[in-house]
Enzyme design. Structure first.
Site, PDB file in Angstrom:
ATOM      1  CE1 TYR A 110      -3.190  -3.011   0.593  1.00 58.05           C
ATOM      2  CE2 TYR A 110      -2.032  -3.347   2.658  1.00 58.05           C
ATOM      3  CZ  TYR A 110      -2.932  -3.786   1.702  1.00 58.05           C
ATOM      4  OH  TYR A 110      -3.549  -4.991   1.851  1.00 58.05           O
ATOM      5  CE1 TYR A 238      -7.863  -6.039   2.290  1.00 59.75           C
ATOM      6  CE2 TYR A 238      -7.362  -7.682   3.964  1.00 59.75           C
ATOM      7  CZ  TYR A 238      -7.014  -7.006   2.816  1.00 59.75           C
ATOM      8  OH  TYR A 238      -5.828  -7.282   2.188  1.00 59.75           O
ATOM      9  CG  ASP A 339     -11.845 -13.761   5.932  1.00 54.61           C
ATOM     10  OD1 ASP A 339     -10.911 -14.325   6.539  1.00 54.61           O
ATOM     11  OD2 ASP A 339     -11.671 -12.795   5.172  1.00 54.61           O
ATOM     12  CE  LYS A 368      -4.169 -11.138   8.286  1.00 52.61           C
ATOM     13  NZ  LYS A 368      -3.006 -10.513   7.684  1.00 52.61           N
TER      14      LYS A 368
END
Length: 526
Positions: A110, A238, A339, A368
């Site tokens: 980003y 997200y 998620d 993760k």
């Protein structure tokens, strides 16, 4: 010379260089050549050690050996100055070149390549501390984007990696299998929500979302209902940066608005209501309820982050929302995807966030913390209903997805070791202690003029500001100066530390946040 430069680049400093010479070398010896090239470095020349067949006592008795060893001792005592100043300068040059390469050629997450943000160079990491190249140690409040739940340089995970490297680092999963994959699958199914029975191993959390979406679309295509091809979700969500995942991220306030016109057009309900008191208040389900009742004939699945919306603002909501969603999806014949990439493996105080609601999804995405932060790996875990449906009426239709590194043995071995380490340890009490300390130390910050809200759940602490900082880089630098590593985004300063963090280290994080608020650093520039 090359060996010396290699060691310098790794941060080692030299006070002298000892070299063995061969008889008759004289002024043409390597030692003389090195001394000419490096006049600042004391070079000690010692006669070549004799072969093993000859006694070492004769060699030790040589005057040149005694003189050489004496010189080594004098340098070590500081009687002969070494080249620390020169070496520090050389080290600084290496560091400057390293950062210039980074700034000119490496694209960070980003970040603009034309105006890149500041970065801090890391030398090593141990426990919950990140050591910078300049020697400073930062308490890591981010667990490297929430994945390093055991901290860094973990002996058990190091051993798992080393053992697996001695066997094979990778072998294709097409037509082959291996014990690391089957062991990991068993572990995941033993601790996953009830009803999840089929494991698809993939590259990352974002790819696991892609796989889950493809499973959902193929499921309905095989059922003869290809018109059920839309995905419903909520705003402020997200789910990753790959193309399918981007399509189910918030299209307005999310980070992928630039691509809105090129993405599949999905269906978005209002986000769940913020809530940390789950005994009262509206959970905000009415918007999703209306959407599904009106559009369920075209909806293949609903995807949602259970209990905590992560990168969409670290929003905590009532588990009753998930209970209502599960019931409605069953009634309207819609698949449900959780998620759990950010929330899985204990982060919210439950092994998986779905346990707060005591419901199971049809597909669960994980990533993760799956490998304890050692390497990338994800998985989409599905129910038998989904896997049989995807396979078609005759059971012969394959799921058309197969990453090159699917089921990578090295990643699977580390993941299996990480899960075992988590389950064998007092993870629940650790997370509970983190939660209680964050409540004590962060809740008072709600009184600051800049603060809109403070939220805590499990090993997640969030300070939401009233406005986004005008100079995010200044805020980041101020936190580093306080000795902690946090990555604020938008209006949030938050921490999701490793579970092994000490109370003293956690207090440094809370204190750093309070310090930047005291200095009014988040405020807009004058």
């Amino acid at each position: 010379m090359c060996s010396r430069e290699s060691q310098l680049s790794r941060g080692f400093l030299f006070c002298l260089q000892a070299m063995c010479n061969w008889p008759g070398e004289g002024q043409h010896s390597n030692a003389v050549a090195v001394q000419r090239a490096l006049p600042e470095v004391p070079v000690v020349s010692i006669p070549q050690v004799p072969p093993l067949s000859e006694p070492l006592t004769n060699w030790v008795a040589l005057k040149d050996v005694a003189d050489g060893m004496s010189q080594v001792l004098r340098v070590m005592k500081g009687e002969i100055p070494g080249d620390e100043e020169h070496l520090q300068g050389a080290k600084q040059e290496v560091q400057v070149e390293h950062l210039q390469i980074d700034q000119n050629h490496l694209w960070h997450p980003y970040t603009s390549m034309v105006k890149p943000g500041r970065v801090w160079s890391v030398r090593s990491a141990e426990g919950c501390l990140i050591q910078l190249e300049d020697g400073r140690r930062l308490v890591d409040g981010m667990a490297s984007w929430w994945c390093a739940i055991h901290g860094y340089n973990v002996p058990e995970l190091n051993a798992a990696a080393a053992n697996q490297l001695g066997q094979m680092s990778h072998v294709m999963f097409g037509g082959l299998t291996h014990r690391p994959a089957t062991l990991l699958a068993k572990q995941l199914l033993d601790c996953a929500p009830e009803g999840l029975t089929q494991v698809f191993l993939c590259d990352s959390g974002s790819v696991s979302v892609e796989v889950a979406l493809k499973m959902s679309l193929q499921y309905w295509a095989m059922k003869g209902k290809p018109s059920k091809c839309r995905i419903a979700t909520v705003q402020r969500g997200y789910h990753g940066d790959t193309f399918g995942a981007m399509s189910v991220c918030d299209p307005v306030r999310g980070m992928h608005t630039l691509f809105k016109g090129a993405l599949a057009q999905q269906l978005f309900a209002e986000p769940p209501e913020l809530s940390t008191d789950w005994s009262t208040g509206d959970d905000g389900f009415s918007s999703m309820e209306s959407l599904l009742k009106e559009r369920h004939q075209e909806v293949a699945a609903v995807i949602i982050e259970p209990v905590v919306q992560g990168a969409g603002g670290m929003r905590i909501y009532n588990p009753s929302y998930l209970q209502k969603l599960r019931k409605l999806c069953d009634e309207l014949d819609v698949l449900l995807i959780f998620d759990e990439i950010a929330t899985g493996f204990g982060r919210t105080g439950k092994l998986f966030a779905a346990e707060h609601a005591q419901v199971s999804p049809d597909i669960m995405c994980i990533g993760k913390a799956l490998t304890g932060g050692y390497c990338t790996l994800g998985a989409a875990i599905a129910s038998e209903k989904v896997s049989h449906g995807v396979s078609g009426p005759d059971g012969r239709q394959p799921l058309m997805h197969g990453p090159t590194f699917m089921g990578n043995p090295l990643a699977c071995s580390i993941a299996a070791a990480s899960i075992q380490l988590l389950l064998d340890g007092p993870w629940h009490s650790r997370v509970k202690s983190i939660e209680e300390q964050l409540v004590r130390e962060l809740r008072p910050l709600a009184a600051y003029a800049e603060v809109e809200d403070v939220r805590v759940l499990g090993a997640i602490g969030v300070v939401e500001l009233k406005t986004a900082p005008a100079e995010p880089q200044k805020l980041q630098a101020a936190l580093v100066d306080q000795g902690v590593w946090l990555r604020p985004f938008g209006r949030t300063i938050y921490t999701m530390p490793p579970f092994v963090i000490s109370s003293e280290e956690l207090s440094r994080i809370s204190g750093a946040i309070a310090s930047v608020l005291d200095a009014h650093i988040p405020r807009s520039a004058e």
